[in-house]
Design a protein around this motif. Sequence first.
Motif: not given
Length: 165
Positions: A129-137
């Motif tokens: 989910v973090s990667e799909l949203l483009g979150h850095c962490d």
Amino acid sequence: EAFALTWDDIDFSENLIDINKSSVYIPVNGRYEVVIQNNLKTDSSMRIIPMSSKAREALITLKGMSDGSNLVITTTNGKSPTRASIGRSLTRMARNAGIIEKDETRGAHSLRHTFATMLFENGCSIKIVSELLGHCDTRVTENTYIHVIQKQKIKAIEDLDKYCI
């Protein structure tokens, strides 16, 4: 990011969307104009995400209606819409569909939250989910969606009961 998408960013043969730019609103003569920037907040914001078959179908339909504009999301005259106009349209559609009450409003960013929440509710890992949203962490994702993650934890523990006699 969605407002900056161009048809060049959509790969229909591989079912991928390249998130590589953003849109910003700058004041010009008392009005705001949309400017597309070829940079994003962080390196992790630049990403390629897979698209579902339903998203692919919707984008193909939308492209057929695009009237030659290279922007994916446009007004009827081919220009980039304002966030306010998108919010008004989204609110109207949500009210008509009975999703929200008459006095509630929704903005385009609420679609991002719905996307993430649906992923979590379907068991998607916080890393994905973090990667799909483009979150850095993943901590950014966890802090934003802690309420959803807590519900998953409760369900996971409750699901253990089916293994106990």
